[in-house]
Design an enzyme around this catalytic site. Sequence first.
Site, short mmCIF file in Angstrom:
data_model
loop_
_atom_site.label_atom_id
_atom_site.label_comp_id
_atom_site.label_asym_id
_atom_site.label_seq_id
_atom_site.Cartn_x
_atom_site.Cartn_y
_atom_site.Cartn_z
N SER A 94 -18.99 -55.81 0.84
CA SER A 94 -18.96 -57.22 1.25
C SER A 94 -18.38 -58.15 0.20
O SER A 94 -18.42 -59.36 0.35
CB SER A 94 -20.37 -57.70 1.61
OG SER A 94 -20.76 -57.11 2.82
N THR A 204 -22.74 -61.36 0.02
CA THR A 204 -22.02 -62.20 -0.94
C THR A 204 -22.69 -62.19 -2.30
O THR A 204 -23.92 -62.20 -2.36
CB THR A 204 -22.05 -63.66 -0.42
OG1 THR A 204 -21.38 -63.71 0.81
CG2 THR A 204 -21.44 -64.64 -1.41
N THR A 222 -16.92 -63.30 -1.94
CA THR A 222 -17.28 -62.46 -0.80
C THR A 222 -16.05 -62.05 0.00
O THR A 222 -15.01 -62.71 -0.08
CB THR A 222 -18.23 -63.25 0.14
OG1 THR A 222 -18.74 -62.39 1.15
CG2 THR A 222 -17.52 -64.41 0.82
N ARG A 232 -11.01 -66.91 9.72
CA ARG A 232 -12.35 -67.49 9.58
C ARG A 232 -12.69 -67.66 8.09
O ARG A 232 -12.49 -66.77 7.27
CB ARG A 232 -13.37 -66.57 10.25
CG ARG A 232 -14.83 -67.06 10.17
CD ARG A 232 -15.58 -66.43 9.03
NE ARG A 232 -17.00 -66.78 9.04
CZ ARG A 232 -17.85 -66.50 8.06
NH1 ARG A 232 -17.44 -65.86 6.99
NH2 ARG A 232 -19.11 -66.85 8.13
N THR A 255 -26.22 -67.17 0.51
CA THR A 255 -25.68 -65.97 1.15
C THR A 255 -26.22 -65.94 2.58
O THR A 255 -27.20 -66.60 2.90
CB THR A 255 -26.09 -64.70 0.36
OG1 THR A 255 -25.49 -63.56 0.98
CG2 THR A 255 -27.58 -64.51 0.32
N GLY A 256 -25.55 -65.18 3.43
CA GLY A 256 -25.97 -65.11 4.83
C GLY A 256 -24.92 -65.71 5.74
O GLY A 256 -23.74 -65.80 5.37
N1 ASP Z 1 -21.97 -66.15 3.43
C1 ASP Z 1 -20.94 -65.19 3.71
C2 ASP Z 1 -20.06 -65.72 4.80
O1 ASP Z 1 -20.54 -66.34 5.73
C3 ASP Z 1 -21.42 -63.86 4.15
C4 ASP Z 1 -22.61 -63.27 3.51
O2 ASP Z 1 -23.20 -63.80 2.58
O3 ASP Z 1 -22.99 -62.20 3.96
O4 ASP Z 1 -18.89 -65.45 4.76
#
Ligand code: ASP
Length: 343
Positions: A94, A204, A222, A232, A255-256
């Site tokens: 990731s 991330t 990330t 995106r 993150t997320g």
């Molecule tokens: N925050 C990151 C994104 O939306 C992804 C992640 O942290 O998993 O691209």
Amino acid sequence: MLLILFYMSDRRKFVKLSFLSSVALLAGKNLFARTAKADGEFATVKDEPVVISTWDFGKAANAAAWEVLKTGGRALDAVETGVKVPEADPDNQSVGYGGRPDRDGKVTLDACIMDENSRCGSVACLEHVTHAISVARMVMERTPHVMLAGEGATQFAFENGFKKENLLTAKSEAEWKAWLKESKYKPQNNIENMMPGGKLNHDTIGMIAMDKKGDLSGACTTSGMAYKMRGRVGDSPIIGAGLFVDNEVGAATSTGVGEEVIRIVGAHLVVELMRQGLSPQAACKKAVERIAARNPKQAKEVQVGFLALHKSGKYGAFALQKGFSYAVKNGNVEQVFDAPSLF
Ligand code: ASP
């Protein structure tokens, strides 16, 4: 008394804190003996370096950052050095090299960096370069801009000495081809839940450091959500969403599901809540609660985690779901903690 002093946040009180600290040291007493608690509510003191970062793999990244911090290096150099570790790791799918591609099979990277003077740089949808964070730093240092995106970002990287690489590893390519068979794409947040095995996968790396001078910097990098739409961009390269640093107050990263973080300008919100006097963990919790309040049903299905460091040295984290971890490294702690969560 110690507790009260740690909660002080405005400038005048910091002067008072520094004065009391000097008196204590002159008297031969370490009034601020470093303490580490499992909940991370306070761990180190001003003028002691500390680095914190998202997820278990933050531990290796912190170790690299610590090499810079322990010798008096600048927090900005520490965070860049630190996050380059997962960027270069092919097993980390990731971040950087080996990251999962978009739905068209292209690995596109998002990253940003911010220093103690509010200088910042960012790249979005960068291709063919492992160390997106270093390109983001070059945007900060060599251009009058904050953010470069897509082809322009990639062109800028090549013009500044980065070599063209193939970031798609055999493992990530095979997984993408397996996903393509069903390719149940929904142009919304939770696509990674639909990976084989229903695995939640938000990885991330966001890293924040405070150096010996007490200056803060942060970095966030990330490959974004797996199998995202081409073009995106998530929260990670957006200053104020994926990362924010205010040298007077503290710093935060996230993150997320990036769309959820962008909607509340998450990292900036966390820093502003700390400015109002909330502890790092309480500030992260409030930001998470704001996401949940917007859409309570959806909030149960997505993951968002925030991680914050207050200028005092206190750190904390909070997530929507269980499973978010963060790594801490300072003079006496090298540990991964599980963040508390709403659900
Ligand atoms: N925050 C990151 C994104 O939306 C992804 C992640 O942290 O998993 O691209």
